[in-house]
Design a protein around this motif. Structure first.
Motif, PDB file in Angstrom:
ATOM      1  N   VAL A  71     -10.252 -31.021  12.477  1.00 46.75           N
ATOM      2  CA  VAL A  71      -9.030 -30.130  12.493  1.00 46.75           C
ATOM      3  C   VAL A  71      -8.122 -30.513  11.593  1.00 46.75           C
ATOM      4  O   VAL A  71      -7.611 -29.458  10.761  1.00 46.75           O
ATOM      5  CB  VAL A  71      -8.721 -29.873  14.065  1.00 46.75           C
ATOM      6  CG1 VAL A  71      -7.753 -29.034  14.063  1.00 46.75           C
ATOM      7  CG2 VAL A  71      -9.885 -29.019  14.822  1.00 46.75           C
ATOM      8  N   MET A  72      -7.601 -31.598  11.760  1.00 47.48           N
ATOM      9  CA  MET A  72      -6.398 -32.250  11.125  1.00 47.48           C
ATOM     10  C   MET A  72      -6.708 -32.123   9.560  1.00 47.48           C
ATOM     11  O   MET A  72      -5.810 -31.886   8.552  1.00 47.48           O
ATOM     12  CB  MET A  72      -6.175 -33.547  11.584  1.00 47.48           C
ATOM     13  CG  MET A  72      -5.296 -33.446  12.867  1.00 47.48           C
ATOM     14  SD  MET A  72      -4.174 -32.271  13.262  1.00 47.48           S
ATOM     15  CE  MET A  72      -2.812 -32.703  12.014  1.00 47.48           C
ATOM     16  N   GLY A  73      -8.145 -32.554   9.159  1.00 44.53           N
ATOM     17  CA  GLY A  73      -8.374 -32.311   7.914  1.00 44.53           C
ATOM     18  C   GLY A  73      -8.335 -30.989   7.341  1.00 44.53           C
ATOM     19  O   GLY A  73      -7.807 -30.870   6.100  1.00 44.53           O
TER      20      GLY A  73
ATOM     21  N   ALA B  41       0.580 -37.861   5.127  1.00 41.65           N
ATOM     22  CA  ALA B  41       1.362 -38.565   6.274  1.00 41.65           C
ATOM     23  C   ALA B  41       1.723 -37.842   7.617  1.00 41.65           C
ATOM     24  O   ALA B  41       1.314 -38.414   8.450  1.00 41.65           O
ATOM     25  CB  ALA B  41       2.874 -39.032   5.680  1.00 41.65           C
ATOM     26  N   ALA B  42       1.831 -36.377   7.428  1.00 43.39           N
ATOM     27  CA  ALA B  42       2.218 -35.755   8.689  1.00 43.39           C
ATOM     28  C   ALA B  42       0.820 -35.569   9.438  1.00 43.39           C
ATOM     29  O   ALA B  42       0.658 -35.726  10.483  1.00 43.39           O
ATOM     30  CB  ALA B  42       2.600 -34.303   8.274  1.00 43.39           C
ATOM     31  N   ALA B  43      -0.499 -35.373   8.460  1.00 44.75           N
ATOM     32  CA  ALA B  43      -1.888 -35.464   9.189  1.00 44.75           C
ATOM     33  C   ALA B  43      -1.952 -36.612   9.832  1.00 44.75           C
ATOM     34  O   ALA B  43      -2.734 -36.484  10.898  1.00 44.75           O
ATOM     35  CB  ALA B  43      -2.836 -34.936   8.092  1.00 44.75           C
ATOM     36  N   ALA B  44      -1.810 -37.626   9.189  1.00 40.86           N
ATOM     37  CA  ALA B  44      -2.075 -39.065   9.819  1.00 40.86           C
ATOM     38  C   ALA B  44      -1.353 -39.312  11.261  1.00 40.86           C
ATOM     39  O   ALA B  44      -2.107 -39.715  12.156  1.00 40.86           O
ATOM     40  CB  ALA B  44      -1.712 -40.066   8.735  1.00 40.86           C
ATOM     41  N   ALA B  45      -0.212 -38.911  11.148  1.00 41.83           N
ATOM     42  CA  ALA B  45       0.577 -39.047  12.272  1.00 41.83           C
ATOM     43  C   ALA B  45       0.068 -38.185  13.484  1.00 41.83           C
ATOM     44  O   ALA B  45       0.090 -38.427  14.654  1.00 41.83           O
ATOM     45  CB  ALA B  45       2.233 -38.796  11.936  1.00 41.83           C
TER      46      ALA B  45
END
Length: 528
Positions: free
Chosen positions: A21-23, A173-177
């Protein structure tokens, strides 16, 4: 190798789903930003092209014999000032007057010029030109309302993508967080699931559920699980049988599923109970209940019907034994009397005495056997008569009493008559002398009417309605569990046979009447 627990599988699955989902969100965000940036670049190129198209120097240069000599430096200056990749001024035929690559001057422009030639002033496109794919705007140059030349300004997609590089880092960075935050939440959830499921896997949980469900429905003890509001959550097969439950009762309040009022109220209050005896429609059950933590109440039920019948039979047999013991003692006294009379030479008096005693003992037995064709019931009445006589109460069988063979199940008849006679004998002992109990039975209009009356003090006003309620009794006892069952059992047995029970007042004490239907095939009232 041990399989993954349910918590571990849930965490892994959630991690994969969250990562996907984040990807997807990151890619969608990038594509959206890229589209917005491309649109903004097109708008910017239009602005630059319009500014150059209205520049008087462009119109003036078009009238020169060599327009490129003026337009090429002008276009390059504009390109440098606006940080664009190319600024091309061309004829309406597409022949270039300027280009960042000098060798391209005089050649045909690579792109769509028809809209601008037609006078359209807002046309932009992405086109693979000589410098590579680029976002470009093509606008007309007007002279008195006539299109005399075209201006195209563009920026390569490579340059556009370079502008997005800082944003890509921010998106990642936002996706990783977000991924780490979601993974942390999933880990906390998996820990809770791990504690709740005791670190078992789905297959183990399914197998355990199957085992527990099979055990719950196979055990020969009724089990009812109630929540804290007294609603039924689980009922096994034995509980359904004992409570005569039909249909789906899950979610219903236990006092609203058709149980007897006393039993329903006892289960609904949630209080701990130990070996309490209750009556259902046709059974006697032993009830135990206790708290199940914060979940509610666990109720277990045991069938006490057969045991109660055995106890009743045992009590009857014990009464017979006591009666025989008393009669043996009395017979010994009588035998000593007869022997002594013979030794004294008074044989006639001895014969007269022995004959009189035999007639007294045989009279009731003959009367019972002549009137009652049910062997078990006849034996019960003879035994109760002996017990009553030993306690100082005379049990009489009225003339005209007839109980046909096969009128009802012998056990039910023994339950009805035995409990009524026991209560009548106890009541007679509380009354004044002479103390007596009478039993009579007649068949009227296809119904057998059994009546037991006594010389006791009778029932208090208003007590008749309560007499057949479980737990009601006039006799003091310390055993509340078995208190007041006799008359309740009488009513259950009568209802099971399709009859009814009535209570009233007699000449001295109480009169209990049981009316039972007589089967149509019962014709011989007394055995031959």
């Amino acid at each position: 190798m041990r399989r993954w627990s349910l918590a571990g599988q849930m965490f892994a699955l959630q991690a994969v789903v969250i990562a996907l989902v984040m990807g997807g969100v990151a890619v969608a965000a990038y594509l959206r930003i890229d589209a917005s940036n491309t649109e903004a670049t097109g708008t910017e190129m239009l602005a630059v092209a319009h500014t150059l198209a209205v520049d008087p120097a462009v119109l003036a240069a078009l009238d020169d014999p060599d327009p490129s000599a003026v337009l090429q430096p002008l276009a390059e200056r504009v390109r440098a000032d606006t940080a664009t990749d190319f600024v091309v001024v061309m004829a309406t035929s597409g022949i270039r007057y300027s280009h960042p690559t000098v060798s391209e001057i005089g050649r045909t422009f690579q792109g769509t010029i028809a809209p601008a030639v037609a006078g359209r002033t807002d046309y932009t496109e992405t086109y693979p030109g000589t410098l590579g794919p680029s976002v470009r705007a093509v606008v007309p140059v007007f002279d008195g309302g006539r299109v005399v030349a075209l201006v195209s300004v563009g920026r390569t997609l490579t340059a556009v993508s370079r502008e997005l590089a800082p944003l890509v880092g921010q998106i990642l960075a936002a996706a990783a967080a977000a991924l780490l935050l979601a993974a942390g939440g999933s880990w906390l959830v998996s820990r809770w699931v791990r504690r709740t499921t005791h670190d078992l896997g789905p297959a183990e949980l399914a197998r355990m559920y199957s085992y527990y469900d099979a055990v719950l429905h196979a055990v020969r003890e009724g089990l009812v699980l109630l929540d804290r509001e007294g609603r039924v959550q689980l009922v096994n097969d034995e509980a359904r049988r004992l409570l005569a439950l039909t249909g789906d009762v899950q979610g219903s309040r236990v006092d609203e599923i058709g149980l007897p009022t006393v039993l329903g109220d006892a289960l609904a209050d949630g209080e701990p109970r130990s070996d309490e005896i209750h009556l259902t429609a046709d059974r006697i059950v032993v009830v135990n209940s206790g708290a199940a933590g914060r979940l509610g109440t666990v109720v277990t039920l045991r069938d006490h019907t057969e045991l109660r019948a055995l106890v009743s039979e045992l009590e009857t047999i014990r009464g017979f034994a006591d009666s025989l013991h008393a009669q043996a003692h009395e017979a010994a006294n009588q035998l000593h009397t007869v022997v002594s009379l013979i030794e004294l030479g008074r044989a006639e008096e001895a014969l007269e005495y022995a004959t009189a005693e035999l007639e007294v003992a045989q009279h009731l037995t003959d009367a019972v056997l002549a009137a009652i064709a049910v062997p078990e019931l006849a034996a019960l009445v003879v035994g109760k008569a002996a017990v009553a006589a030993e306690r100082g109460v005379e049990l009489d069988l009225d003339d005209g009493t007839v109980v046909p063979d096969g009128v009802a199940d012998a056990r039910d008849l023994v339950t009805i008559v035995g409990n009524l006679l026991d209560n009548a004998i106890d009541a007679a002992l509380d009354g004044a002398e002479p103390r007596w109990v009478r039993l009579d039975a007649v068949t009227v209009s296809g119904e057998l009417v059994l009546r037991v009356s006594d010389s006791g003090p009778g029932l208090a006003s208003g007590a008749a309605d309560q007499a057949f309620t479980r737990g009601w009794s006039t006799k003091p006892t310390d055993n509340d569990a078995g208190r007041g069952l006799g008359l309740a059992l009488v009513r259950r047995a009568a209802h099971r046979l399709g009859g009814r029970v009535e209570v009233g007042a007699g000449e001295r004490g109480a009169v209990f009447t049981v009316v039972l239907p007589v089967p149509v095939d019962v014709t011989d009232p007394v055995r031959a």
